[in-house]
Scaffold this motif. Structure first.
Motif, mmCIF file in Angstrom:
data_model
loop_
_atom_site.group_PDB
_atom_site.id
_atom_site.type_symbol
_atom_site.label_atom_id
_atom_site.label_comp_id
_atom_site.label_asym_id
_atom_site.label_seq_id
_atom_site.Cartn_x
_atom_site.Cartn_y
_atom_site.Cartn_z
ATOM 1 N N ARG A 1 41.828 50.454 28.551
ATOM 2 C CA ARG A 1 41.897 49.684 29.802
ATOM 3 C C ARG A 1 42.873 48.519 29.666
ATOM 4 N N TYR A 2 42.683 47.732 28.628
ATOM 5 C CA TYR A 2 43.415 46.485 28.446
ATOM 6 C C TYR A 2 44.923 46.730 28.379
ATOM 7 N N PHE A 3 45.314 47.768 27.648
ATOM 8 C CA PHE A 3 46.750 48.011 27.478
ATOM 9 C C PHE A 3 47.316 48.979 28.515
ATOM 10 N N SER A 4 46.517 49.903 29.009
ATOM 11 C CA SER A 4 46.986 50.907 29.998
ATOM 12 C C SER A 4 48.484 51.166 29.840
ATOM 13 N N GLU B 1 57.756 58.758 51.599
ATOM 14 C CA GLU B 1 57.974 57.477 50.929
ATOM 15 C C GLU B 1 57.380 57.543 49.518
ATOM 16 N N GLY B 2 58.055 56.874 48.593
ATOM 17 C CA GLY B 2 57.629 56.888 47.193
ATOM 18 C C GLY B 2 56.496 55.905 46.931
ATOM 19 N N ILE B 3 55.673 56.224 45.932
ATOM 20 C CA ILE B 3 54.517 55.400 45.588
ATOM 21 C C ILE B 3 54.459 55.264 44.069
ATOM 22 N N VAL B 4 54.235 54.031 43.586
ATOM 23 C CA VAL B 4 53.968 53.830 42.166
ATOM 24 C C VAL B 4 52.555 53.268 42.055
ATOM 25 N N VAL B 5 51.702 53.968 41.342
ATOM 26 C CA VAL B 5 50.337 53.494 41.149
ATOM 27 C C VAL B 5 50.281 52.885 39.759
ATOM 28 N N SER B 6 50.179 51.569 39.690
ATOM 29 C CA SER B 6 50.152 50.958 38.368
ATOM 30 C C SER B 6 48.739 50.986 37.795
ATOM 31 N N GLY B 7 48.550 51.807 36.774
ATOM 32 C CA GLY B 7 47.254 51.869 36.103
ATOM 33 C C GLY B 7 46.916 50.533 35.459
ATOM 34 N N VAL C 1 41.597 53.561 34.551
ATOM 35 C CA VAL C 1 42.483 54.654 34.968
ATOM 36 C C VAL C 1 43.695 54.760 34.036
ATOM 37 N N ALA C 2 43.492 54.390 32.773
ATOM 38 C CA ALA C 2 44.584 54.456 31.798
ATOM 39 C C ALA C 2 45.093 55.890 31.631
ATOM 40 N N PHE C 3 44.223 56.875 31.876
ATOM 41 C CA PHE C 3 44.647 58.280 31.797
ATOM 42 C C PHE C 3 44.944 58.838 33.188
ATOM 43 N N GLY C 4 45.093 57.951 34.179
ATOM 44 C CA GLY C 4 45.317 58.407 35.536
ATOM 45 C C GLY C 4 44.001 58.795 36.192
ATOM 46 N N TYR C 5 44.111 59.399 37.369
ATOM 47 C CA TYR C 5 42.938 59.834 38.114
ATOM 48 C C TYR C 5 43.396 60.940 39.045
ATOM 49 N N GLY C 6 42.439 61.717 39.563
ATOM 50 C CA GLY C 6 42.824 62.850 40.404
ATOM 51 C C GLY C 6 43.097 64.075 39.543
ATOM 52 N N VAL C 7 43.617 65.116 40.179
ATOM 53 C CA VAL C 7 43.753 66.394 39.473
ATOM 54 C C VAL C 7 44.755 66.346 38.320
#
Lengths: 64, 410
Positions: free
Chosen positions: B290-293, B318-324, B350-356
């Motif tokens: 979590r801390y370092f993501s 439109e582009g999206i950046v999801v910052s973990g 969400v350090a490993f992302g989320y969703g499929v």
């Protein structure tokens, strides 16, 4: 509490097995295979965490 | 959508004030505008998501695409860098599941999920332990101070991937050297391109060889056999998958090892508690994740329809950046996120992302981190940094955060 696990949606991240190993397992393909769909009350918090962690929304619980 | 003047749009990525903390703007944006506009290095404007709940929502939304060939896909390279590294980029332009959507992604992922089940990963653990023991032997035998990155952080994931993919022993040294050059700052673009080509050719040959002969008992061999039964991937996609597994599993774990060791050495009380009770290691690792993501500038996506979220409308294309990293420092979800609290229960990071697309190799990463930290604490109790933590060369310029060198005395 009743669990529905959707193998079609499952992406094999194993979050449920890590959260509630007494309730969830994986099959040979790495997909969710619940050990029980009607877990005992004591497993409730772990099952709820498993649902929250599931990345693909493959798990659903119906509370009674 | 509110009108925003062009010069008001901040550039992404933003700079860190402290090497261990995310850019300060994340916190401000999360409070004011959790889905906000940023200008990417390639000049395009994209949406940046900084709130945990919204990050999870978007990453699980079927209306976002991971297709990096889409013209609006947020690019992390400037036009100049892009031209200079065109050859390096070849390594990652082959199709693999992390950039596919929907049913196609599902089919690619499903053919691999069995390889990363907890049972499979548990079966690998003894081999991971042997690899870790050997790399630590080499670090102990090296002149002091020794570089933890060279001896352990880079070597462990590289050797584990060799084991997994079925890279023959005699070729592992070359493989390790090329993989290391791809992430090194001290080699020129030209050298890196050569290493990239060599690695690409090497994996191409390895897949071709395994396709020709009897099926081998390793990930690539089994993937080929399964793909013969139910064709899902082309030859090129199998090579692309091998390359993806290498990249995804190498840098990420390597940097988490370096950052995690520094975190342990900088928190001697926590370190002592974990050394006395290895059961505390697992929650400690979740907190470090979590801390370092470390995959901080990803995941990137493109909207395939208009999406209303966080008070704005993200338009189709439109582009999206999801910052973990921003999401994992959301103080509504993680109280005092700046405190490295090994017992907070950080599993929902969400350090490993989320969703499929959530990282398929995450449980292998967990095992590698557990074995490395446990073994280092047990075998090298006197491990110490040879330079102050704040003076280490942090990777401010890399897509995956980490440290270039960690000189240690053993």
């Amino acid at each position: 509490m009743h669990i529905t696990a959707d193998r079609e949606r499952c992406v094999g991240a194993a979050q449920c097995v890590l959260a509630a190993p007494a309730v969830f397992d994986q099959d040979e393909e790495g997909l969710v295979a619940p050990l029980t769909v009607d877990p005992a009350g004591a497993d409730g918090p772990a099952v709820r965490q498993a649902v929250h962690l599931c990345p693909s929304s493959a798990l659903r619980i119906d509370e009674e | 959508m509110t009108e925003t003047l062009d010069h008001d749009i901040p550039s992404f990525p933003m700079a860190r004030a402290c090497p261990m903390h995310p850019p300060a703007e994340y916190r401000e944006l999360r409070g004011r505008e959790p889905v906000s506009r940023v200008r990417m290095p390639d000049g395009q404007v994209a949406w940046l998501v900084t709130k945990h709940e919204l990050a999870r929502k978007l990453l699980a939304d079927p209306r976002v695409s991971a297709d990096r060939l889409h013209p609006a896909f947020p690019g992390r390279l400037t036009a100049e860098q892009r031209a200079a590294t065109e050859r390096v980029r070849r390594l990652s332009t082959r199709r693999s599941m992390i950039h596919l959507d929907g049913a196609e992604h599902g089919a690619h992922r499903k053919i691999l999920t069995g390889e990363f089940s907890l049972r499979r990963i548990a079966a690998l653990r003894p081999r991971v332990q042997e690899i870790v023991d050997r790399t630590i032997d080499e670090m102990l035998a090296a002149p002091q101070p020794a570089d933890l990155v060279e001896h352990v952080s880079q070597a462990v994931p590289s050797l584990v991937i060799c084991e997994l993919l079925g890279v023959p022993h005699e070729q592992r040294r070359d493989f390790h050297e090329w993989a290391g050059m791809l992430v090194s700052r001290s080699v020129s673009i030209r050298e890196r391109a050569a290493a990239s080509d060599a690695l690409n050719d090497f994996l191409e040959d390895l897949v071709t060889e395994k396709e020709r002969g009897e099926p081998t008992d390793d990930l690539i061999g089994r993937l080929i056999a399964r793909n013969r039964q139910t064709p899902v991937m082309t030859h090129d996609e199998i090579v692309g998958t091998a390359v993806m597994l290498l990249i995804a599993g190498h840098q990420t774990t390597a940097n988490m090892i370096s950052l995690g060791v520094v975190a342990l050495l900088e928190n001697p009380e926590h370190k002592a508690r974990i050394a006395a009770d290895p059961a505390l290691l697992s929650p400690a690792i979740e907190e470090m994740l979590r801390y370092f993501s470390v995959v901080e500038n990803a995941p990137a996506r493109v909207a395939t329809e208009d999406i209303e979220i966080g008070g704005v409308t993200i338009r189709k294309d439109e582009g999206i950046v999801v910052s973990g990293l921003a999401a994992d420092w959301d103080d509504e979800v993680f109280e005092h996120p700046d405190r490295l609290d090994f017992e907070r229960g950080a599993r929902h990071h969400v350090a490993f992302g989320y969703g499929v697309h959530q990282c398929l190799g995450q449980n292998l990463a967990r095992v590698e981190l557990e074995v490395v930290f446990e073994t280092l604490l047990r075998r090298v109790p006197g491990l110490s940094l040879a330079v102050p933590a704040e003076e280490l060369p942090y990777k401010d310029d890399a897509g995956i955060y980490g440290i270039y060198r960690v000189p240690v005395n053993c």
